[in-house]
Design a protein around this motif. Sequence first.
Motif, PDB file in Angstrom:
ATOM      1  N   ALA A 170      -1.159  -1.162   7.336  1.00 53.23           N
ATOM      2  CA  ALA A 170      -0.546  -1.845   5.660  1.00 53.23           C
ATOM      3  C   ALA A 170      -0.200  -3.032   5.594  1.00 53.23           C
ATOM      4  O   ALA A 170       0.768  -3.293   4.768  1.00 53.23           O
ATOM      5  N   GLN A 171      -0.672  -4.007   6.695  1.00 54.58           N
ATOM      6  CA  GLN A 171      -0.148  -5.269   6.528  1.00 54.58           C
ATOM      7  C   GLN A 171       1.183  -5.614   6.305  1.00 54.58           C
ATOM      8  O   GLN A 171       1.942  -6.255   5.382  1.00 54.58           O
TER       9      GLN A 171
ATOM     10  N   GLU B  49       2.424  -6.231  17.954  1.00 54.87           N
ATOM     11  CA  GLU B  49       2.370  -7.433  19.164  1.00 54.87           C
ATOM     12  C   GLU B  49       4.153  -7.777  19.305  1.00 54.87           C
ATOM     13  O   GLU B  49       4.241  -8.829  19.280  1.00 54.87           O
ATOM     14  N   VAL B  50       4.718  -6.690  19.416  1.00 50.80           N
ATOM     15  CA  VAL B  50       6.190  -7.103  19.854  1.00 50.80           C
ATOM     16  C   VAL B  50       6.443  -7.781  21.035  1.00 50.80           C
ATOM     17  O   VAL B  50       7.421  -8.621  21.149  1.00 50.80           O
TER      18      VAL B  50
ATOM     19  N   ASN C  10      -3.704   2.084   5.645  1.00 45.51           N
ATOM     20  CA  ASN C  10      -5.001   1.364   5.160  1.00 45.51           C
ATOM     21  C   ASN C  10      -5.005   0.826   3.826  1.00 45.51           C
ATOM     22  O   ASN C  10      -5.927   0.764   2.993  1.00 45.51           O
ATOM     23  N   VAL C  11      -3.860   0.640   3.352  1.00 43.74           N
ATOM     24  CA  VAL C  11      -3.597   0.100   2.111  1.00 43.74           C
ATOM     25  C   VAL C  11      -2.430  -1.168   2.349  1.00 43.74           C
ATOM     26  O   VAL C  11      -1.256  -0.941   2.857  1.00 43.74           O
ATOM     27  N   PRO C  12      -2.854  -2.348   1.949  1.00 44.70           N
ATOM     28  CA  PRO C  12      -1.981  -3.379   1.905  1.00 44.70           C
ATOM     29  C   PRO C  12      -0.741  -3.375   0.988  1.00 44.70           C
ATOM     30  O   PRO C  12      -0.839  -3.063  -0.390  1.00 44.70           O
TER      31      PRO C  12
ATOM     32  N   ASP D 153      -0.193  -0.378  14.076  1.00 45.09           N
ATOM     33  CA  ASP D 153      -1.361  -1.333  13.578  1.00 45.09           C
ATOM     34  C   ASP D 153      -0.883  -2.218  12.314  1.00 45.09           C
ATOM     35  O   ASP D 153      -1.772  -2.158  11.348  1.00 45.09           O
ATOM     36  N   ASN D 154       0.129  -2.782  12.699  1.00 51.33           N
ATOM     37  CA  ASN D 154       0.694  -3.353  11.484  1.00 51.33           C
ATOM     38  C   ASN D 154       0.848  -5.062  11.722  1.00 51.33           C
ATOM     39  O   ASN D 154       1.299  -5.913  11.163  1.00 51.33           O
TER      40      ASN D 154
END
Length: 261
Positions: free
Chosen positions: A79-80, A136-137, A51-53, A105-106
């Motif tokens: 982590a975007q 979203e592979v 939860n850190v970019p 969740d990236n």
Amino acid sequence: GAASLLDMILYYESTTHLDISDNGSMGTSCWRALAHLIKQSVRLSRLDVCNVPLVDYPAQSLSKALLTGRLTALHLHNAQLSGVPLYTLSALRSNKALIELHLTDNQLNSYQDALQLGDLLRYNTTLQTLQLSNNEVADALEELCDGLRHQTAGLKVLLLRNNQITAGGMVHLAKALDLGENLLGNEGIQVIREPLMQNTSVLQLGLAKTDITCEAVALAEFLAESHQIEQLDLCHNEVKVGGLMALCLALRINSSLTTLD
């Protein structure tokens, strides 16, 4: 404050697991101190930065640290990382210490991100667990699976839950180790049936919520033949009576399974 704390952790060398998640306001000095800690510590084995970019300097700093760091587990959830940040973490390809890499969740996509992940699996020989769930592979998996084909003794667990993978994508993922919560269905089970029967390394098989019904019989055949499978997850599927009977018969033969959900 964070930089001072990290310096103290390095000085006392008593920390094996460091979790600095949910600290999105960390500045340059903190990331510099974290990189120094990763490179110098002989005790630190697991790092959580969730939860850190991880964009720009944080990604660059972490990548350089991973070139020589001794971390064995790295958790980078939410982590975007999609796009340039994942490319910046290119040090993962040559890292010789990391055993577990968690990237859930990236928003990792099936285009440039799949290429980077394929390169990671192509060149990294020590990674044993790669967690890619909730991305979203989708079905564009040729590059990712090409990297998998270069894995001979490293990767043992690949997690791709909730990636919108359909039966079409299973053509490329026939040798994947763990596929769950995708739109797999009975057709997809037939696609992976033969590769599973021939595989001698699968330890965990997660097929939760994949629209499996009567083809649970095919999984039972694999279960009866396998001498190494330890965990099988069939939650949220309508395997029905025929599938349950086949699984019961397979369990009488199999001696390796420890968990059946």
